[in-house]
Write an enzyme that holds these catalytic residues in place. Structure first.
Site, PDB file in Angstrom:
ATOM      1  CD1 TRP A 100      -4.740  -3.615  -0.368  1.00  0.00           C
ATOM      2  CD2 TRP A 100      -3.303  -5.201  -0.340  1.00  0.00           C
ATOM      3  NE1 TRP A 100      -3.579  -3.114  -0.699  1.00  0.00           N
ATOM      4  CE2 TRP A 100      -2.620  -3.863  -0.499  1.00  0.00           C
ATOM      5  CE3 TRP A 100      -2.626  -6.272  -0.128  1.00  0.00           C
ATOM      6  CZ2 TRP A 100      -1.127  -3.751  -0.564  1.00  0.00           C
ATOM      7  CZ3 TRP A 100      -1.088  -6.216  -0.128  1.00  0.00           C
ATOM      8  CH2 TRP A 100      -0.496  -5.002  -0.209  1.00  0.00           C
ATOM      9  CG  ASP A 171      -7.401  -6.742   4.649  1.00  0.00           C
ATOM     10  OD1 ASP A 171      -7.060  -5.958   5.823  1.00  0.00           O
ATOM     11  OD2 ASP A 171      -6.691  -6.886   3.860  1.00  0.00           O
ATOM     12  CE  LYS A 195      -2.846  -0.172   4.654  1.00  0.00           C
ATOM     13  NZ  LYS A 195      -2.205   0.631   3.752  1.00  0.00           N
TER      14      LYS A 195
END
Length: 360
Positions: A100, A171, A195
């Site tokens: 990511w 993030d 999540k």
């Protein structure tokens, strides 16, 4: 057969949250309408989004000089929004700790007016550790971007780096509401909801007010200042996802807040790490001082045995344990709503599998 969902996202939600949503599905607050049918300009939805923000502020102790935005596009859209709003004509610093991070770096590099510098990376060891930063960091940089928890690789920051006056951008998609970080240590926090917060489709952005862009961005939907000015209602937001997020925030509060839920997450993770440590078959590919408590990869060292384990696990009701294709093996994602009983059952299954497959 009991099903335990180890998915990395969209992930398991608290059962009580789903039950409340079920009970209110056809008639929310005697309105005769589902939340999915409410106008985002209605007083009922205004109450939902305001309560969601108030709860998140309370849970994360968000200071008054930070805006909370409920946006769309997933965390991946933030890979572009951040440099577009904060770093045009400037340098943006990045730490490369996994898949990511690499995508965030690539998105920033696509903006020609932004200079991107990767100041640390763990790619040399397949992203199995969190790298140290240089002793000095360019203080004129627009920001330093990190990924606090690497969902695929299973690494996480134990401490947030201090880099002088350079804002730290995080993030936090896979460990928001599951850590002891302090919001004031960041300039911007962003997280996809799927999540630890709610359904896919919602992204939470927490941004310090002085970092809101002064110049309008060419794409209004990607303009932080415009979104903040409109209280996340510039267009129709993901209303139902925000409603579920509010319910999840209420649930987290009932669990003792972030501190309470983090302690439970640490307990769950320790159960699995202890099992891996004492095993003669399973190992963790991640450096001990960089291990995540929410995403835990493990391997046997034999691809065929990994496949056999994943097949047998699926037959026993352990869903989504197969590791990401870039890492292989297995990965247990133990988000806030994942029950400790699921970890205990997995550990017992691992012990049985080891005895049946050459373990000592």
């Amino acid at each position: 057969m009991t099903i335990y969902n180890f998915s990395a996202g969209p992930a398991v939600l608290p059962k009580t949250v789903l039950e409340i949503a079920q009970s209110e599905m056809l008639d929310y607050k005697n309105s005769g309408m589902s939340v999915m049918e409410l106008s985002h300009r209605s007083s009922l939805f205004e109450d939902i989004i305001q309560q969601a923000e108030a709860l998140l502020r309370e849970l994360m102790a968000i200071p008054d000089n930070y805006k909370v935005l409920f946006l769309q596009g997933g965390a991946s859209l933030q890979f572009t929004m951040l440099p577009l709003n904060l770093a045009q004509g400037k340098k943006a610093l990045y730490v490369n700790t996994g898949s990511w991070s690499k995508k965030a770096i690539s998105a920033a590099k696509a903006i020609e007016t932004v200079e991107v510098e990767v100041i640390a990376s763990s790619e040399d060891k397949n992203f199995t550790y969190i790298p140290e930063l240089p002793e000095t960091v360019d203080q004129e940089a627009a920001y330093l971007h990190i990924t606090t928890n690497n969902t695929i690789e299973g690494t996480a920051y134990g401490k947030i780096p201090k880099v002088g006056k350079v804002p730290v951008i995080a993030d936090m998609s896979s460990n928001i509401l599951a850590n002891d970080y302090h919001v004031e240590d960041f300039g911007v926090i962003y997280a996809g909801a799927q999540k630890n917060i709610g359904p896919a489709g919602l992204t939470v952005v927490i941004i310090r007010e002085d970092l809101l862009n002064q110049e309008a961005v060419f794409a209004p939907m990607m303009d932080y200042a415009l979104q903040a000015k409109n209280n996340s209602l510039y267009n129709t937001p993901p209303t139902y996802a925000i409603y579920i997020a509010k319910l999840v925030f209420e649930w987290v509060k009932e669990q003792g807040g972030v501190a309470g839920i983090t302690a439970k997450d640490q307990q769950k993770a320790q159960l699995l790490y202890d099992a891996i440590e004492k095993s003669n078959l399973f190992t963790s590919p991640v450096a001990k001082d960089s291990r995540s408590i929410t995403n835990i990869p493990f391997v046997t060292g034999d691809d065929e045995l990994d496949k056999a384990f994943n097949k047998a696990a699926l037959e026993q009701g352990f869903e989504n344990l197969k590791g990401h294709r870039s890492v292989g093996g297995m990965r247990a994602s133990l988000y806030n709503a994942f029950p400790v009983e699921g970890v205990e059952a997995l550990v017992a299954f691992m012990e049985t599998f080891e005895k049946e497959n050459g373990g000592k």
